[in-house]
Design a protein around this motif. Structure first.
Motif, mmCIF file in Angstrom:
data_model
loop_
_atom_site.group_PDB
_atom_site.id
_atom_site.type_symbol
_atom_site.label_atom_id
_atom_site.label_comp_id
_atom_site.label_asym_id
_atom_site.label_seq_id
_atom_site.Cartn_x
_atom_site.Cartn_y
_atom_site.Cartn_z
ATOM 1 N N ILE A 52 -26.967 22.017 44.270
ATOM 2 C CA ILE A 52 -25.872 21.823 45.232
ATOM 3 C C ILE A 52 -26.415 21.854 46.657
ATOM 4 C CG2 ILE A 52 -23.799 22.924 46.187
ATOM 5 C CD1 ILE A 52 -23.083 23.662 43.250
ATOM 6 N N GLU A 53 -27.296 22.788 46.936
ATOM 7 C CA GLU A 53 -27.899 22.891 48.273
ATOM 8 C C GLU A 53 -28.675 21.623 48.619
ATOM 9 O OE1 GLU A 53 -31.618 25.306 50.252
ATOM 10 O OE2 GLU A 53 -30.411 26.352 48.752
ATOM 11 N N PHE A 54 -29.474 21.113 47.679
ATOM 12 C CA PHE A 54 -30.294 19.935 47.948
ATOM 13 C C PHE A 54 -29.438 18.675 48.111
ATOM 14 C CE2 PHE A 54 -33.723 22.237 45.323
ATOM 15 C CZ PHE A 54 -34.170 22.931 46.443
ATOM 16 N N PHE A 55 -28.422 18.515 47.280
ATOM 17 C CA PHE A 55 -27.548 17.342 47.412
ATOM 18 C C PHE A 55 -26.756 17.406 48.718
ATOM 19 C CE2 PHE A 55 -27.523 17.414 42.544
ATOM 20 C CZ PHE A 55 -28.565 16.504 42.456
ATOM 21 N N THR A 56 -26.319 18.592 49.088
ATOM 22 C CA THR A 56 -25.600 18.761 50.354
ATOM 23 C C THR A 56 -26.505 18.395 51.528
ATOM 24 O OG1 THR A 56 -24.185 20.472 49.394
ATOM 25 C CG2 THR A 56 -24.362 20.418 51.803
ATOM 26 N N ARG A 57 -27.738 18.833 51.470
ATOM 27 C CA ARG A 57 -28.712 18.512 52.526
ATOM 28 C C ARG A 57 -28.901 16.995 52.620
ATOM 29 N NH1 ARG A 57 -30.761 19.207 57.281
ATOM 30 N NH2 ARG A 57 -32.987 18.953 57.384
ATOM 31 N N THR A 58 -28.987 16.339 51.485
ATOM 32 C CA THR A 58 -29.128 14.878 51.467
ATOM 33 C C THR A 58 -27.960 14.234 52.204
ATOM 34 O OG1 THR A 58 -30.226 14.972 49.307
ATOM 35 C CG2 THR A 58 -29.331 12.842 49.984
ATOM 36 N N LEU A 59 -26.758 14.689 51.877
ATOM 37 C CA LEU A 59 -25.557 14.090 52.465
ATOM 38 C C LEU A 59 -25.395 14.424 53.940
ATOM 39 C CD1 LEU A 59 -23.222 14.617 49.418
ATOM 40 C CD2 LEU A 59 -24.118 12.438 50.272
ATOM 41 N N GLU A 60 -25.996 15.500 54.398
ATOM 42 C CA GLU A 60 -26.008 15.805 55.830
ATOM 43 C C GLU A 60 -26.876 14.810 56.591
ATOM 44 O OE1 GLU A 60 -27.390 19.829 55.888
ATOM 45 O OE2 GLU A 60 -25.396 20.657 55.518
ATOM 46 N N LEU A 61 -27.853 14.251 55.894
ATOM 47 C CA LEU A 61 -28.797 13.324 56.529
ATOM 48 C C LEU A 61 -28.343 11.874 56.464
ATOM 49 C CD1 LEU A 61 -32.098 14.874 55.140
ATOM 50 C CD2 LEU A 61 -31.330 14.916 57.525
ATOM 51 N N VAL A 62 -27.788 11.472 55.322
ATOM 52 C CA VAL A 62 -27.431 10.064 55.113
ATOM 53 C C VAL A 62 -26.186 9.957 54.241
ATOM 54 C CG1 VAL A 62 -29.807 9.201 55.314
ATOM 55 C CG2 VAL A 62 -28.910 9.843 53.077
ATOM 56 N N ASP A 63 -25.573 8.786 54.285
ATOM 57 C CA ASP A 63 -24.485 8.463 53.365
ATOM 58 C C ASP A 63 -25.144 7.937 52.093
ATOM 59 O OD1 ASP A 63 -22.072 7.852 52.202
ATOM 60 O OD2 ASP A 63 -21.823 5.979 53.307
ATOM 61 N N HIS A 64 -25.128 8.719 51.047
ATOM 62 C CA HIS A 64 -25.877 8.417 49.830
ATOM 63 C C HIS A 64 -24.946 8.582 48.639
ATOM 64 C CE1 HIS A 64 -28.907 8.845 46.677
ATOM 65 N NE2 HIS A 64 -29.880 8.637 47.541
ATOM 66 N N GLN A 65 -24.495 7.452 48.076
ATOM 67 C CA GLN A 65 -23.530 7.503 46.975
ATOM 68 C C GLN A 65 -24.072 8.259 45.768
ATOM 69 O OE1 GLN A 65 -22.387 3.463 46.185
ATOM 70 N NE2 GLN A 65 -20.717 3.547 47.669
ATOM 71 N N GLY A 66 -25.344 8.085 45.490
ATOM 72 C CA GLY A 66 -25.952 8.789 44.361
ATOM 73 C C GLY A 66 -25.918 10.290 44.556
ATOM 74 N N ALA A 67 -26.242 10.743 45.762
ATOM 75 C CA ALA A 67 -26.220 12.181 46.047
ATOM 76 C C ALA A 67 -24.799 12.726 45.975
ATOM 77 C CB ALA A 67 -26.837 12.471 47.408
ATOM 78 N N ALA A 68 -23.822 11.932 46.415
ATOM 79 C CA ALA A 68 -22.426 12.372 46.336
ATOM 80 C C ALA A 68 -21.994 12.551 44.875
ATOM 81 C CB ALA A 68 -21.518 11.388 47.046
ATOM 82 N N LYS A 69 -22.388 11.615 44.029
ATOM 83 C CA LYS A 69 -22.087 11.726 42.598
ATOM 84 C C LYS A 69 -22.830 12.908 41.976
ATOM 85 C CE LYS A 69 -21.078 6.856 41.914
ATOM 86 N NZ LYS A 69 -21.501 5.587 41.318
ATOM 87 N N ASN A 70 -24.069 13.086 42.381
ATOM 88 C CA ASN A 70 -24.867 14.195 41.870
ATOM 89 C C ASN A 70 -24.260 15.531 42.286
ATOM 90 O OD1 ASN A 70 -26.744 12.532 40.595
ATOM 91 N ND2 ASN A 70 -28.075 12.469 42.391
ATOM 92 N N LEU A 71 -23.786 15.611 43.514
ATOM 93 C CA LEU A 71 -23.162 16.844 44.003
ATOM 94 C C LEU A 71 -21.911 17.167 43.190
ATOM 95 C CD1 LEU A 71 -22.999 19.193 45.991
ATOM 96 C CD2 LEU A 71 -21.853 17.648 47.599
ATOM 97 N N ALA A 72 -21.112 16.172 42.932
ATOM 98 C CA ALA A 72 -19.902 16.377 42.110
ATOM 99 C C ALA A 72 -20.284 16.838 40.711
ATOM 100 C CB ALA A 72 -19.092 15.089 42.056
ATOM 101 N N ARG A 73 -21.323 16.246 40.147
ATOM 102 C CA ARG A 73 -21.792 16.622 38.817
ATOM 103 C C ARG A 73 -22.302 18.063 38.811
ATOM 104 N NH1 ARG A 73 -26.803 15.568 36.123
ATOM 105 N NH2 ARG A 73 -27.562 14.562 38.011
#
Length: 77
Positions: A52-73
């Protein structure tokens, strides 16, 4: 003695995690490395909190649909 397939797979994930950790340490703006760390944490190390921390960090940096799906998962896990 040759390593068994499971040992190779575990070693591969450990090596990948070490590589991505070095990448984000040297350049914290590497969104794809953060996302990959999240995937490794969630899928191979059973570490939901870090994922969750890593996916959140990704989304703080860029709009990344994969990371958003991964965060939800990860949140559902």
């Amino acid at each position: 003695m040759n390593p068994q397939p499971q040992e190779l797979l575990t070693s591969y994930h450990e090596d990948a995690r070490s590589l991505y950790e070095r990448i984000v340490k040297e350049d914290p703006s590497q969104a794809e490395a953060w996302n990959n760390l999240g995937c490794l944490a969630l899928d191979h190390f059973n570490d939901k909190r870090s994922a969750i921390e890593f996916f959140t960090r990704t989304l703080e940096l860029v709009d990344h649909q994969g990371a958003a799906k991964n965060l939800a998962r990860a949140r559902k896990a």
